[in-house]
Design a protein around this motif. Sequence first.
Motif, PDB file in Angstrom:
ATOM      1  N   SER A 117       0.854  -1.044  -0.020  1.00 49.83           N
ATOM      2  CA  SER A 117      -0.002  -0.198   0.007  1.00 49.83           C
ATOM      3  C   SER A 117       0.916   1.234   0.053  1.00 49.83           C
ATOM      4  O   SER A 117       0.487   2.408  -0.252  1.00 49.83           O
ATOM      5  CB  SER A 117      -0.977   0.217   1.179  1.00 49.83           C
ATOM      6  OG  SER A 117      -0.196   0.129   2.444  1.00 49.83           O
ATOM      7  N   ILE A 118       2.119   1.279   0.291  1.00 51.31           N
ATOM      8  CA  ILE A 118       3.088   2.269   0.058  1.00 51.31           C
ATOM      9  C   ILE A 118       3.817   2.176  -1.078  1.00 51.31           C
ATOM     10  O   ILE A 118       4.338   1.324  -1.659  1.00 51.31           O
ATOM     11  CB  ILE A 118       4.156   2.024   1.496  1.00 51.31           C
ATOM     12  CG1 ILE A 118       3.279   2.034   3.059  1.00 51.31           C
ATOM     13  CG2 ILE A 118       5.179   3.241   1.401  1.00 51.31           C
ATOM     14  CD1 ILE A 118       4.335   1.664   3.876  1.00 51.31           C
ATOM     15  N   GLU A 167      -0.909   0.161  -8.701  1.00 52.32           N
ATOM     16  CA  GLU A 167      -2.069   1.256  -8.639  1.00 52.32           C
ATOM     17  C   GLU A 167      -2.309   1.357  -7.103  1.00 52.32           C
ATOM     18  O   GLU A 167      -1.517   0.905  -6.374  1.00 52.32           O
ATOM     19  CB  GLU A 167      -3.350   0.663  -9.035  1.00 52.32           C
ATOM     20  CG  GLU A 167      -3.914  -0.437  -8.539  1.00 52.32           C
ATOM     21  CD  GLU A 167      -5.329  -0.850  -9.430  1.00 52.32           C
ATOM     22  OE1 GLU A 167      -6.133  -0.998  -8.711  1.00 52.32           O
ATOM     23  OE2 GLU A 167      -5.007  -1.487 -10.434  1.00 52.32           O
ATOM     24  N   LEU A 168      -3.147   2.638  -6.595  1.00 51.41           N
ATOM     25  CA  LEU A 168      -3.177   2.785  -5.343  1.00 51.41           C
ATOM     26  C   LEU A 168      -3.854   1.494  -4.636  1.00 51.41           C
ATOM     27  O   LEU A 168      -4.706   1.086  -4.969  1.00 51.41           O
ATOM     28  CB  LEU A 168      -4.403   3.881  -5.381  1.00 51.41           C
ATOM     29  CG  LEU A 168      -4.948   4.311  -4.005  1.00 51.41           C
ATOM     30  CD1 LEU A 168      -3.633   5.429  -3.430  1.00 51.41           C
ATOM     31  CD2 LEU A 168      -6.119   5.430  -3.998  1.00 51.41           C
ATOM     32  N   GLY A 169      -3.086   1.352  -3.572  1.00 53.62           N
ATOM     33  CA  GLY A 169      -3.332   0.318  -2.652  1.00 53.62           C
ATOM     34  C   GLY A 169      -2.400  -1.004  -2.867  1.00 53.62           C
ATOM     35  O   GLY A 169      -2.303  -1.684  -2.120  1.00 53.62           O
ATOM     36  N   GLY A 188      -5.654  -2.904   7.691  1.00 54.54           N
ATOM     37  CA  GLY A 188      -4.725  -2.403   8.886  1.00 54.54           C
ATOM     38  C   GLY A 188      -4.852  -0.943   8.900  1.00 54.54           C
ATOM     39  O   GLY A 188      -5.693  -0.224   8.723  1.00 54.54           O
ATOM     40  N   SER A 189      -3.754  -0.278   9.622  1.00 50.61           N
ATOM     41  CA  SER A 189      -3.624   1.154   9.845  1.00 50.61           C
ATOM     42  C   SER A 189      -3.535   1.886   8.824  1.00 50.61           C
ATOM     43  O   SER A 189      -3.955   3.147   8.842  1.00 50.61           O
ATOM     44  CB  SER A 189      -2.416   1.432  10.599  1.00 50.61           C
ATOM     45  OG  SER A 189      -1.299   1.082  10.126  1.00 50.61           O
ATOM     46  N   SER A 190      -3.228   1.347   7.562  1.00 50.81           N
ATOM     47  CA  SER A 190      -3.314   2.219   6.216  1.00 50.81           C
ATOM     48  C   SER A 190      -3.576   0.981   5.206  1.00 50.81           C
ATOM     49  O   SER A 190      -3.162  -0.165   5.285  1.00 50.81           O
ATOM     50  CB  SER A 190      -2.141   2.813   5.881  1.00 50.81           C
ATOM     51  OG  SER A 190      -0.823   1.968   6.004  1.00 50.81           O
ATOM     52  N   GLY A 191      -3.923   1.448   3.981  1.00 45.78           N
ATOM     53  CA  GLY A 191      -3.980   0.524   2.793  1.00 45.78           C
ATOM     54  C   GLY A 191      -5.524   0.198   2.513  1.00 45.78           C
ATOM     55  O   GLY A 191      -6.455   0.493   3.373  1.00 45.78           O
TER      56      GLY A 191
END
Length: 218
Positions: free
Chosen positions: A9-10, A76-78, A164-167
């Motif tokens: 995701s990064i 792509e995004l994510g 999760g915390s991001s993604g």
Amino acid sequence: MPFGPWIASIPDFDPKLAEYSIECHRAGVAALERLNIPAVISSRPVWEGARLANEAFCLEGGEVRHLHTKQYFPAELGWYESNWYTTQSREFEPVVVCGVCVGVLLCTEVMFNEHARHYRKQGAELIVVPRATGRTVDVFRTAGAMASIVSGCYVVSSNRVGQGSSGPIFGGKGFACAPTGELIDMTSPENPFVVIELDIASVKEKQKSYPCYVTGPV
């Protein structure tokens, strides 16, 4: 890759985070071994040069064996997987697991039917599709059905769940397709665990029929 954060995701590759993902999966595989299940098929990150490879593996009889390395990566995004993963491998070869000839298509790879057909030609009876996809399952379920139709194999697919915390949010909805492409069953929050029985004789019969017997251009 079911354990630890979803690092893809990064956008930018981070060697320290890559190593952390490897450690999370090492701990996860050790936990799977303690379940004492005859065999588990999943995937994990491993180093390949300066980046990671996404390796499908089998845990059978306490031994971890390499099955396949992912070769198709979204960007792509994510899902910035092309920034994190690479491989020089070009192999799609089945492996016998618990007496069943198994091929693996990791997530996006199930979109490419030529590999399902190749597995059939190599004697595969079951195609396993571990994936990390969002909440929309229709495209992957259709791809899984097509993989079973062109190969005459059972196709089973599991998916990450939650966020999760991001993604991205992962949607679960594991599914199993019969050699005819028909949906056998699908998991859900109410039914998170599905058991199916493989009829290998039906695989052999289906692989003699259309379109499995059709050869390519000469």
